[in-house]
Design a protein around this motif. Structure first.
Motif, PDB file in Angstrom:
ATOM      1  N   ILE A  23       0.896  -1.175   0.021  1.00 55.88           N
ATOM      2  CA  ILE A  23      -0.096   0.134  -0.074  1.00 55.88           C
ATOM      3  C   ILE A  23       0.813   1.468  -0.035  1.00 55.88           C
ATOM      4  O   ILE A  23       0.555   2.189  -0.678  1.00 55.88           O
ATOM      5  N   GLY A  24       1.905   1.260   0.908  1.00 58.31           N
ATOM      6  CA  GLY A  24       3.032   2.153   0.928  1.00 58.31           C
ATOM      7  C   GLY A  24       3.659   2.715  -0.513  1.00 58.31           C
ATOM      8  O   GLY A  24       4.106   3.573  -0.693  1.00 58.31           O
ATOM      9  N   GLN A  25       3.692   1.492  -1.270  1.00 58.18           N
ATOM     10  CA  GLN A  25       4.523   1.831  -2.560  1.00 58.18           C
ATOM     11  C   GLN A  25       3.603   1.340  -3.659  1.00 58.18           C
ATOM     12  O   GLN A  25       2.892   0.282  -3.887  1.00 58.18           O
ATOM     13  N   PRO A  26       3.170   2.587  -4.471  1.00 57.45           N
ATOM     14  CA  PRO A  26       2.056   2.381  -5.464  1.00 57.45           C
ATOM     15  C   PRO A  26       2.292   1.152  -6.438  1.00 57.45           C
ATOM     16  O   PRO A  26       1.455   0.219  -6.486  1.00 57.45           O
ATOM     17  N   SER A  27       3.376   0.792  -6.823  1.00 55.28           N
ATOM     18  CA  SER A  27       3.594  -0.135  -7.770  1.00 55.28           C
ATOM     19  C   SER A  27       3.851  -1.420  -6.967  1.00 55.28           C
ATOM     20  O   SER A  27       3.638  -2.531  -7.690  1.00 55.28           O
ATOM     21  N   GLY A  28       4.265  -1.422  -5.960  1.00 56.15           N
ATOM     22  CA  GLY A  28       4.675  -2.730  -5.114  1.00 56.15           C
ATOM     23  C   GLY A  28       5.577  -3.534  -5.854  1.00 56.15           C
ATOM     24  O   GLY A  28       5.820  -4.524  -5.668  1.00 56.15           O
ATOM     25  N   ALA A  29       6.473  -2.835  -6.743  1.00 55.46           N
ATOM     26  CA  ALA A  29       7.277  -3.479  -7.608  1.00 55.46           C
ATOM     27  C   ALA A  29       8.659  -2.891  -7.794  1.00 55.46           C
ATOM     28  O   ALA A  29       9.308  -2.945  -8.760  1.00 55.46           O
ATOM     29  N   ARG A  30       8.920  -2.161  -6.828  1.00 52.85           N
ATOM     30  CA  ARG A  30      10.189  -1.361  -6.859  1.00 52.85           C
ATOM     31  C   ARG A  30      11.563  -2.289  -7.242  1.00 52.85           C
ATOM     32  O   ARG A  30      12.246  -1.607  -8.280  1.00 52.85           O
ATOM     33  N   ALA A  31      11.487  -3.294  -6.739  1.00 54.11           N
ATOM     34  CA  ALA A  31      12.698  -4.255  -6.917  1.00 54.11           C
ATOM     35  C   ALA A  31      12.707  -4.688  -8.225  1.00 54.11           C
ATOM     36  O   ALA A  31      13.682  -4.869  -8.960  1.00 54.11           O
ATOM     37  N   GLN A  32      11.618  -4.861  -8.958  1.00 53.53           N
ATOM     38  CA  GLN A  32      11.297  -5.301 -10.403  1.00 53.53           C
ATOM     39  C   GLN A  32      11.796  -4.223 -11.381  1.00 53.53           C
ATOM     40  O   GLN A  32      12.000  -4.584 -12.328  1.00 53.53           O
ATOM     41  N   THR A  33      11.660  -3.127 -10.886  1.00 55.43           N
ATOM     42  CA  THR A  33      11.871  -2.065 -11.916  1.00 55.43           C
ATOM     43  C   THR A  33      12.971  -1.014 -11.697  1.00 55.43           C
ATOM     44  O   THR A  33      13.238   0.107 -12.391  1.00 55.43           O
ATOM     45  N   ASP A  34      13.802  -1.441 -10.988  1.00 58.95           N
ATOM     46  CA  ASP A  34      15.106  -0.597 -10.445  1.00 58.95           C
ATOM     47  C   ASP A  34      16.380  -1.085 -10.912  1.00 58.95           C
ATOM     48  O   ASP A  34      17.422  -0.876 -10.386  1.00 58.95           O
ATOM     49  N   GLY A  35      16.230  -2.135 -12.096  1.00 59.22           N
ATOM     50  CA  GLY A  35      17.405  -2.537 -12.580  1.00 59.22           C
ATOM     51  C   GLY A  35      17.687  -3.823 -12.094  1.00 59.22           C
ATOM     52  O   GLY A  35      16.900  -4.671 -11.911  1.00 59.22           O
ATOM     53  N   GLY A  36      19.103  -4.212 -12.231  1.00 57.91           N
ATOM     54  CA  GLY A  36      19.525  -5.589 -11.707  1.00 57.91           C
ATOM     55  C   GLY A  36      19.660  -6.283 -12.694  1.00 57.91           C
ATOM     56  O   GLY A  36      19.740  -6.041 -13.890  1.00 57.91           O
ATOM     57  N   ASP A  37      19.097  -7.608 -12.541  1.00 59.72           N
ATOM     58  CA  ASP A  37      19.412  -8.682 -13.540  1.00 59.72           C
ATOM     59  C   ASP A  37      17.886  -8.901 -14.171  1.00 59.72           C
ATOM     60  O   ASP A  37      17.629  -9.777 -14.931  1.00 59.72           O
ATOM     61  N   ASP A  38      16.694  -7.876 -14.124  1.00 56.75           N
ATOM     62  CA  ASP A  38      15.411  -8.198 -14.700  1.00 56.75           C
ATOM     63  C   ASP A  38      15.444  -7.542 -15.990  1.00 56.75           C
ATOM     64  O   ASP A  38      15.652  -6.261 -16.106  1.00 56.75           O
ATOM     65  N   PRO A  39      15.262  -8.335 -16.994  1.00 51.86           N
ATOM     66  CA  PRO A  39      15.265  -7.642 -18.088  1.00 51.86           C
ATOM     67  C   PRO A  39      14.172  -6.884 -18.519  1.00 51.86           C
ATOM     68  O   PRO A  39      14.125  -5.823 -19.386  1.00 51.86           O
ATOM     69  N   ILE A  40      13.169  -7.060 -17.722  1.00 54.33           N
ATOM     70  CA  ILE A  40      11.817  -6.239 -18.118  1.00 54.33           C
ATOM     71  C   ILE A  40      12.196  -4.818 -17.436  1.00 54.33           C
ATOM     72  O   ILE A  40      11.611  -3.709 -17.763  1.00 54.33           O
ATOM     73  N   ALA A  41      12.838  -4.689 -16.453  1.00 52.37           N
ATOM     74  CA  ALA A  41      13.026  -3.486 -15.633  1.00 52.37           C
ATOM     75  C   ALA A  41      13.756  -2.264 -16.420  1.00 52.37           C
ATOM     76  O   ALA A  41      13.514  -1.230 -16.379  1.00 52.37           O
ATOM     77  N   GLU A  42      14.491  -2.814 -17.321  1.00 49.03           N
ATOM     78  CA  GLU A  42      15.142  -1.842 -18.243  1.00 49.03           C
ATOM     79  C   GLU A  42      13.927  -1.143 -19.126  1.00 49.03           C
ATOM     80  O   GLU A  42      14.619   0.019 -19.577  1.00 49.03           O
ATOM     81  N   TRP A  43      12.993  -1.521 -19.279  1.00 52.24           N
ATOM     82  CA  TRP A  43      12.039  -0.857 -20.173  1.00 52.24           C
ATOM     83  C   TRP A  43      10.811  -0.389 -19.372  1.00 52.24           C
ATOM     84  O   TRP A  43      10.131   0.448 -20.114  1.00 52.24           O
TER      85      TRP A  43
END
Length: 153
Positions: A23-43
């Motif tokens: 609830i505190g983080q609108p996307s709930g997906a900070r880790a998935q969208t801030d880079g790292g090895d996640d190819p989706i996060a790049e876009w």
């Protein structure tokens, strides 16, 4: 006096904390969208990144308002699903707490847990895609540059 089952207490506490964090983080997906090895996060771009760099990318009032509506809609839908997830987890806990477990029942209830989790993740991805689609190609490129420079926020 009501007996509190340790597994139930743990599950309820863990899920409540997770729900509050989402609830505190609108996307709930900070880790998935801030880079790292996640190819989706790049876009894709977390709402926090978009808000942090709104001026740098020239976000218009119309884009800001549309993003706010998208985020608010997702939050309401996710909160509802989180309540359902809590119910599913408690149901699973009930099914596995005894000395013998009905495998079919436990697996059926576990499927309900996975279904709710998958729906929450689907909504998060929908949010990220909708936010990206609000931005011009130039704004998207600028956000990628800002994120790469360490401004992932």
């Amino acid at each position: 006096m009501t007996r509190v089952r340790p597994l139930h207490a743990f599950v309820r506490t863990a899920l409540l904390l997770a729900a509050l964090a989402l609830i505190g983080q609108p996307s709930g997906a900070r880790a998935q969208t801030d880079g790292g090895d996640d190819p989706i996060a790049e876009w894709l771009f977390a709402p926090e990144l978009l808000m942090q760099h709104r001026r740098a990318i020239g976000l218009t009032d119309e884009q800001r308002d549309a993003a706010s509506r998208i985020i608010q809609d997702l939050q309401g839908r996710v909160v509802s699903l989180q309540w359902e997830l809590l119910d599913e987890m408690e149901s699973l806990s009930d099914a596995i707490e005894g000395p013998r477990v009905d495998l079919d029942l436990a697996m059926d209830r576990f499927a309900g847990v996975l279904d709710r989790e998958a729906e929450i993740k689907r909504l998060h991805l929908e949010l990220l895609i909708r936010l990206k689609n609000l931005l011009s190609p130039e704004q998207q490129a600028q956000l990628r540059r800002l994120r790469a420079e360490g401004g992932a926020g």
